[in-house]
Design a protein around this motif. Structure first.
Motif, short mmCIF file in Angstrom:
data_model
loop_
_atom_site.label_atom_id
_atom_site.label_comp_id
_atom_site.label_asym_id
_atom_site.label_seq_id
_atom_site.Cartn_x
_atom_site.Cartn_y
_atom_site.Cartn_z
N ARG A 130 0.64 -1.31 -0.01
CA ARG A 130 0.09 0.13 0.10
C ARG A 130 0.67 1.24 0.02
O ARG A 130 2.08 1.46 0.53
CB ARG A 130 -0.90 -0.08 1.14
N ALA B 231 0.09 4.96 1.52
CA ALA B 231 -0.97 5.43 2.31
C ALA B 231 -0.92 6.96 2.81
O ALA B 231 -0.43 7.41 3.93
CB ALA B 231 -1.07 4.77 3.75
N PRO B 232 -0.74 7.73 1.72
CA PRO B 232 -0.55 9.33 2.03
C PRO B 232 -1.37 9.93 2.73
O PRO B 232 -2.56 9.58 2.84
CB PRO B 232 -0.28 9.87 0.70
N SER B 233 -1.01 10.82 3.69
CA SER B 233 -1.97 11.67 4.27
C SER B 233 -2.00 13.12 3.66
O SER B 233 -0.68 13.61 3.36
CB SER B 233 -1.34 12.06 5.92
N GLU C 279 -5.44 8.80 3.47
CA GLU C 279 -5.68 8.90 4.83
C GLU C 279 -5.73 10.38 5.24
O GLU C 279 -5.11 11.04 5.90
CB GLU C 279 -4.41 8.34 5.54
N ALA D 67 -0.75 10.21 11.84
CA ALA D 67 0.25 9.42 12.18
C ALA D 67 1.52 9.80 13.09
O ALA D 67 1.80 11.22 12.77
CB ALA D 67 0.93 8.62 10.97
N HIS E 209 4.62 11.08 14.05
CA HIS E 209 6.16 11.27 13.50
C HIS E 209 6.84 11.70 14.61
O HIS E 209 6.33 11.98 15.91
CB HIS E 209 5.92 12.13 12.29
N TYR F 125 -5.61 7.68 14.05
CA TYR F 125 -5.04 7.20 12.92
C TYR F 125 -4.57 5.53 13.38
O TYR F 125 -4.97 4.83 12.55
CB TYR F 125 -3.51 7.95 12.99
N VAL G 220 -5.92 2.90 10.39
CA VAL G 220 -5.04 2.18 9.76
C VAL G 220 -5.00 0.54 9.92
O VAL G 220 -4.91 -0.04 8.98
CB VAL G 220 -3.75 2.83 10.10
N ARG H 115 7.13 1.68 5.50
CA ARG H 115 6.92 2.99 5.74
C ARG H 115 8.24 3.53 6.71
O ARG H 115 9.09 2.91 6.76
CB ARG H 115 5.79 3.24 6.60
N LEU I 12 7.49 5.67 12.13
CA LEU I 12 6.40 5.03 12.40
C LEU I 12 6.60 3.51 13.32
O LEU I 12 5.54 2.69 13.63
CB LEU I 12 5.48 4.72 11.11
#
Ligand code: GLU
Length: 351
Positions: A18, A20-22, A54, A136, A138, A220, A224, A238, A242
């Motif tokens: 996948r 999975a951009p925000s 996302e 997410a 960071h 998140y 997810v 990723r 994360l």
């Protein structure tokens, strides 16, 4: 578990990766590096690539960023098999919707199920970082692990809080969850395809983590996990920032009865001053590089060079990097852009 439809993946399930951009900003070289690695890993292992947007954070997500990110990815040649496609962004694939803001019913169903199993509790602590839960976490976002203040509040104490107008977020009782799963350890083990074997304690990863903010926005970690399970994702690639989310997501996947994917956490890309690339690095956004006349092959070739697929930063299409690509070679690699990155990208030749 009535309304919770989660097809568990098995080791024999078709391979699925996948992106999975925000949509909270445009892609910079660091994001592009992570997406390229996820794409290469998927293609190298015969996996389909799913694009999932996302956008659950109402304060930070913007449709124009979602559009811009998809445009940047397509321009770079990082393609996807399922998700929003083409001009009209119609969805292709049988695991949609592929936009998190259209999946709230699924997140609510898992919360309902966990509540019925006595695994979540309302928490009235107000902490500034609760605001960030829909994104997410960071580096630097997480704050201290939750101390458990509200875990054992009596019904009367909860009623008093509610009567005084306090709104609760919902937290997972991690200890109760482990017990429900028949697990006696408090750490989660997994093999990371870059970092090797990992054993991370849930307490060290935030303790009882929140699944829904006090304003009703889903966290998140919940979104997810529900989506990775429901979309049959078998591999997650990723950024290393994360890593501490992985034990939480694995725990939720176990609670859903889903087979967790494999994980690879990548080193982060830094600028010439040693700073991790972030939103403020506007000049290193893909759209800015494109406007400066840099070719997508120059960017991909450079990222391939950073990943060790090439001895020199020479222009390449993503698929040309496949023969030399190995996630394991990223372990301990320091990824730092040179001061003259623009010159390097401008002068990159197709060899
Ligand atoms: N959407 C998250 C982000 O852009 C990544 C989620 C994930 O890969 O699990 O930071």
């Amino acid at each position: 578990m009535s309304s919770l439809v989660v097809p568990p993946a098995s080791p024999r399930a078709p391979a699925r990766g996948r992106l999975a951009p925000s949509p909270t900003g445009r892609l910079h070289l660091g994001n592009a590096f992570a997406f390229l690695m996820a794409w290469l890993h998927a293609r190298a292992s015969g996996a389909d690539v799913v694009l999932r947007m996302e956008d659950i954070d109402p304060d930070r997500s913007r449709p124009e960023f979602a559009e811009g990110i998809m445009e940047d990815l397509a321009w770079l040649g990082i393609t996807w098999d399922e998700g929003p496609q083409g001009e009209g962004r119609e969805e292709r694939g049988s695991h949609g919707p592929y936009v998190q803001s259209a999946r709230f019913d699924r997140y609510a169903a898992l919360l309902k199920d966990l509540e019925a199993r006595g695994l979540i509790y309302p928490c009235y602590c107000t902490r500034k970082e609760l605001r960030l839960l829909a994104s997410a976490p960071h580096i630097g976002d997480e704050g201290a692990p939750y101390t458990g203040t509200c875990r054992n509040l009596s019904a009367a104490a909860r009623a008093r809080m509610e009567a005084s107008g306090r709104k609760a977020c919902l937290r997972l009782d991690t200890q109760a969850a482990l017990t429900a799963l028949g697990l006696s350890q408090t750490s989660i083990f997994f093999h990371d395809a870059v970092l090797g074997p990992q054993c991370l304690s849930l307490d060290g990863c935030g303790g009882d983590f929140a699944l829904r903010r006090s304003d009703g926005v889903f966290a998140y970690q919940l979104a997810v996990s529900v989506d990775d399970a429901a979309m049959g994702i078998t591999q997650v690639v990723r950024g290393e920032d994360l890593l501490s989310s992985t034990p939480r997501q694995r725990l939720l996947l176990f609670l859903m009865g889903a087979h967790p994917p494999t994980y690879a956490h990548l080193p982060l890309v830094h600028d010439a001053q040693g700073e991790r690339l972030a939103k403020r690095h506007k000049a290193l956004e893909i759209t800015a590089l494109r406007r400066a006349g840099i070719r997508p092959e120059a960017i991909i070739g450079y990222l391939g060079f950073l990943a060790g697929c090439r001895a020199q930063p020479e222009a390449a299409r993503p698929e040309a990097l496949l023969p030399e690509f190995a996630l394991s070679s990223l372990k301990g690699r320091r990824l730092e852009l040179p001061q003259n990155i623009m010159d390097v990208l401008h002068s990159s030749l197709i060899i």
